[in-house]
Every structure is written in C-alpha cells, then in structure tokens.
Design an enzyme around this catalytic site. Structure first.
Site, mmCIF file in Angstrom:
data_model
loop_
_atom_site.group_PDB
_atom_site.id
_atom_site.type_symbol
_atom_site.label_atom_id
_atom_site.label_comp_id
_atom_site.label_asym_id
_atom_site.label_seq_id
_atom_site.Cartn_x
_atom_site.Cartn_y
_atom_site.Cartn_z
ATOM 1 N N HIS A 1 37.001 39.548 46.332
ATOM 2 C CA HIS A 1 37.843 39.389 45.131
ATOM 3 C C HIS A 1 38.516 40.679 44.669
ATOM 4 O O HIS A 1 39.326 40.661 43.762
ATOM 5 C CB HIS A 1 37.012 38.839 43.971
ATOM 6 C CG HIS A 1 36.092 39.859 43.364
ATOM 7 N ND1 HIS A 1 34.881 40.180 43.911
ATOM 8 C CD2 HIS A 1 36.238 40.656 42.285
ATOM 9 C CE1 HIS A 1 34.305 41.119 43.190
ATOM 10 N NE2 HIS A 1 35.100 41.435 42.191
HETATM 11 C C1 UD1 Z 1 36.657 41.366 37.240
HETATM 12 C C2 UD1 Z 1 36.314 42.862 37.181
HETATM 13 C C3 UD1 Z 1 35.595 43.266 38.459
HETATM 14 C C4 UD1 Z 1 34.409 42.366 38.713
HETATM 15 C C5 UD1 Z 1 34.870 40.902 38.731
HETATM 16 C C6 UD1 Z 1 33.732 39.953 38.959
HETATM 17 C C7 UD1 Z 1 37.843 44.387 35.979
HETATM 18 C C8 UD1 Z 1 38.910 45.391 36.146
HETATM 19 N N1 UD1 Z 1 37.525 43.677 37.092
HETATM 20 O O1 UD1 Z 1 37.568 41.186 38.324
HETATM 21 O O2 UD1 Z 1 35.141 44.607 38.337
HETATM 22 O O3 UD1 Z 1 33.845 42.711 39.957
HETATM 23 O O4 UD1 Z 1 35.489 40.622 37.467
HETATM 24 O O5 UD1 Z 1 34.182 38.653 39.183
HETATM 25 O O6 UD1 Z 1 37.314 44.237 34.895
HETATM 26 N N2 UD1 Z 1 40.641 34.223 36.540
HETATM 27 C C9 UD1 Z 1 40.413 32.882 36.431
HETATM 28 N N3 UD1 Z 1 39.374 32.461 35.645
HETATM 29 C C10 UD1 Z 1 38.584 33.338 34.958
HETATM 30 C C11 UD1 Z 1 38.841 34.696 35.052
HETATM 31 C C12 UD1 Z 1 39.864 35.134 35.862
HETATM 32 O O7 UD1 Z 1 41.091 32.066 37.036
HETATM 33 O O8 UD1 Z 1 37.643 32.876 34.258
HETATM 34 C C13 UD1 Z 1 41.747 34.679 37.416
HETATM 35 C C14 UD1 Z 1 43.021 34.974 36.638
HETATM 36 O O9 UD1 Z 1 44.091 34.676 37.466
HETATM 37 C C15 UD1 Z 1 42.944 36.483 36.462
HETATM 38 C C16 UD1 Z 1 42.286 36.916 37.755
HETATM 39 O O10 UD1 Z 1 41.363 35.890 38.065
HETATM 40 O O11 UD1 Z 1 44.197 37.070 36.249
HETATM 41 C C17 UD1 Z 1 41.573 38.226 37.654
HETATM 42 O O12 UD1 Z 1 40.604 38.201 36.590
HETATM 43 P P1 UD1 Z 1 40.109 39.583 35.943
HETATM 44 O O13 UD1 Z 1 39.030 39.356 34.964
HETATM 45 O O14 UD1 Z 1 41.299 40.363 35.477
HETATM 46 O O15 UD1 Z 1 39.551 40.372 37.190
HETATM 47 P P2 UD1 Z 1 38.533 39.927 38.345
HETATM 48 O O16 UD1 Z 1 39.294 39.977 39.621
HETATM 49 O O17 UD1 Z 1 37.800 38.686 38.005
#
Ligand code: UD1
Length: 371
Positions: free
Chosen positions: A206
């Site tokens: 991820h």
């Molecule tokens: C985040 C953390 C990462 C951690 C990971 C665990 C940061 C910078 N990154 O990454 O360190 O290892 O979580 O999973 O804080 N999304 C959904 N549903 C959700 C949440 C996110 O669909 O409930 C999708 C959205 O498109 C979003 C993307 O995932 O834009 C990224 O989510 P985000 O929380 O920004 O970062 P992660 O890649 O999950």
C-alpha cells in the site's frame, strides 16, 4: 491524569488497544479518553479493528477523512486543537507515524500540552517518505519518547534528544499479537479456503512509492505472479492499491473468485483474520512497517518490498530481509526463502507482551506531567 489517546489509521488501533486497556486498569490514576481522527473510515480499515481488538468506541470522532497530506494534517490539527481546548488534557498520547500522529502532536504541543510518542526513534533515513517526516517531527517535540528497541533510542540520542525523555519499553504491537494469537489460530478462514499451513504466502502492498507509480506497481505484481507459480499468494488489497490497479489496468496480474490460486485478491482482512493467515504463511511479502515486526515475533520469513526499513532490528534479530522493488530481485529472494529452512531466533528484547504496562508505569511514576 487526563490523557487524550489518538488513533487515526489501521496500525494505530493495534498499538492503542493494549495501552487503553492498561490505562483503564488503573482508574485511580488515569482518565483515558479515546480520539479517532477519522483518517481511516472504511469499515474494513477501522470498525473491524475496533471490534477485533476490543477497543472502546471513540469518545471523540473528528471525521477528517482522506485528502492530500497538507489537507489531512491541517484538518486534523484544527479539529484536534478545539478538542484539546475543550477537554484540557494533562497529556496527549500518539502512536506510530501516520499523518494523525504528527498533526495531533503539533496541535497539542503548541497549546503547551505534554506529548507522549509510542514507537519513537524509528528511522529509515529516507526523507522522501511521508512517514519518516512524521516520525522526525513528532519525536523532536515529544516529552515522552517510548522506544521499541535500543537502536531507536540511539537514533534519538544522535538527534540530540534528552536521554531522560527516552524510555525503552519494547514493542506494543506485540502485546496485541500475544493477546490474540490463540483466538486468531482458532478461526476457520484457512480451512474454508482449503489452505494448510505453509502452503501459501501472504502479501500486503500500500506504500505510495510502490502503488502510485505504474511501472513500480507493475514490476512488483509481475514478480508476485512469478512467485505464485510455486506458492499461491493471498493479497488482501488496500483501497489505495485497488484504486491504482484499476487506474493502470493491471488486473491481469491478479486472481479473484473463490479458489486461492495465483496472486489471489481478497478484501482487506480484520486484525484476527490477518493474524490467522500471517501466522500460517510460508512467506510474507510486504511494504508495511508493523508486519515486519509481527513476522519477526511469529518466526515467519518476511521480504520487505522497499529499499530501506525503519525497523532494522527485524533484519538483525528477526526474520526480515529488505529486498527492494526490482522484479528479478524479489523473485530470487522469494525462491531462496522457499528453498531453505529458517533457524529459530530469540525475539528482540522486551517484545514480550508487557509493553503497555511499562508505558503506563513510566507515566505513573512521572512527576513532570502534572500540570
Ligand atoms: C496510511 C498511513 C501509512 C499507514 C497506512 C496503513 C500516512 C501518511 N500514511 O496510509 O503510514 O501504513 O495508513 O493502512 O498517514 N482510503 C479508503 N478508505 C479509508 C482510508 C483511505 O478508501 O478508510 C483510500 C483513499 O483513497 C485515500 C487513500 O486510501 O486517499 C490513502 O489513505 P491515507 O490514509 O491517506 O493513506 P494510506 O495509504 O492508508
């Protein structure tokens, strides 16, 4: 001591479960309040973890959701500042290295509230990684730095952090692992899929650097496909990765449906199901941080699909190897693991299931925190 305990994203829940439990077991000393920033909001990434880890419902929910780094961090800061002004905590406790960790520590510190950081001192040295910036900034302003291993403490000393602030307590994620291992083992997920222990591998992917770039992602998926000729792989897919696979049209590397074969794609798993699958895997390939630690505690071989790690202890004392993202190198490393047997090793010091109690002991004995 009134403590605002912050969670935002999936790995935070695994760390906060044991800490909340330890704080709640000492009601004469602590009033823990749980804040969920809403960085992760999907049921599979959030609610299912609260259920599996028996976390109490959050007392306060900020519902920030997704956004760019600045949007997400800024939004959490603004809302968490209001929370702090209302609740007037004696301490804010943050865990890990996600955007919510950074945002809440800055907001609290600027109000003069002490901050405790659990999982302090981890460094990969790669400042193009968002989490490394979050770690550096959070540690530099925290009053209590709870470290998982001695190398993390050394990193902090090198950065000029006062040694009185550094407390080597061990790895709190392993508290959850020990607590739930038996329950996870007893699930029927594997048998329903017709899988036996050591006859499959497990993959998680991820990281932005691995999934947002089409050629890197395709290279990794190609390698997984090749490895899966020898060992079927289970890939519980993160929403971010799913979106990028669809955007770049890379579905051809993946298998879907009821039978585990090739690189078999499943929805994200809850904590217990994931632990159940991980403990029985022949090999884990991952770009996660926590999974490098969990595989070390379980004695399962792990290949980290990154060029660096903030958790070198898992390579020195554990089962982890950092192999990068080059397709041929990943395949060669996986074949080497599959052709060898792993010698059992002692787990790192204080990865013993008692870390949360050590954290709470430090806070109990502290005089500096009282306002
Ligand atoms: C985040 C953390 C990462 C951690 C990971 C665990 C940061 C910078 N990154 O990454 O360190 O290892 O979580 O999973 O804080 N999304 C959904 N549903 C959700 C949440 C996110 O669909 O409930 C999708 C959205 O498109 C979003 C993307 O995932 O834009 C990224 O989510 P985000 O929380 O920004 O970062 P992660 O890649 O999950």
């Amino acid at each position: 001591m009134k403590i605002l305990n912050v969670v935002g994203a999936r790995p935070n829940f695994v760390k906060m479960g044991p800490i909340m439990e330890a704080l709640k077991s000492r009601p004469d000393s602590f009033e823990p309040i749980l804040v969920h920033t809403g960085q992760h909001y999907d049921r599979a990434l959030s609610d299912d973890f609260f259920r599996d880890l028996e976390l109490p419902r959050p007392d306060i929910e900020l519902n920030v959701g997704s956004g760019s780094h600045a949007q997400q961090t800024g939004q959490v800061m603004m809302l968490f500042e209001e929370t702090c002004l209302e609740v007037k905590p004696d301490l804010v406790l943050v865990v890990g290295d996600v955007n919510s960790t950074l945002a809440c520590s800055i907001a609290a510190k600027k109000l003069g509230i002490n901050v405790a950081h659990v999982e302090a001192g981890l460094r990969c040295g790669n400042r193009s990684m968002a989490e490394e910036i979050n770690r550096l900034c959070t540690d530099s302003i925290s009053d209590y730095l709870f470290t998982p291993d001695p190398m993390a403490g050394e990193n902090l000393l090198k950065e000029g952090i006062d040694k009185e602030r550094i407390h080597f307590v061990g790895n709190v994620m392993i508290d959850s692992l020990f607590k739930y291992k038996e329950k996870a083992d007893s699930l029927d997920y594997k048998s329903k899929l017709g899988l036996s222990n050591k006859e499959y591998g497990l993959v998680t992917l991820h990281r932005a650097s691995n999934v947002d770039d089409a050629s890197v992602l395709e290279g990794i998926l190609g390698a997984l496909r090749e490895i899966s000729d020898e060992l079927p792989l289970i890939l519980p897919i993160h929403p971010r990765t799913k979106k990028m696979v669809e955007t770049y049209g890379l579905e051809k590397y993946l298998e879907y449906g009821d039978n585990v074969r090739g690189v078999w794609t499943a929805p994200p798993l809850g904590y217990l199901e994931f632990l159940h699958v991980m403990a029985g895997a022949r090999l884990v390939l991952t770009d996660s941080g926590g999974i490098q630690e969990e595989t070390t505690a379980l004695g399962v071989p792990c290949l980290t699909l990154r060029n660096d790690t903030e958790r070198p202890i898992t390579c020195i004392q554990g089962t982890n190897s950092v192999v990068g993202t080059d397709s041929a190198v990943i395949v060669a490393a996986a074949k080497q693991v599959l052709g060898s047997s792993l010698a059992a090793k002692e787990p790192p010091e204080k990865w013993d299931g008692k870390t949360a109690n050590r954290i709470v002991d430090v806070l109990s004995n502290s005089s500096t925190v009282a306002r």
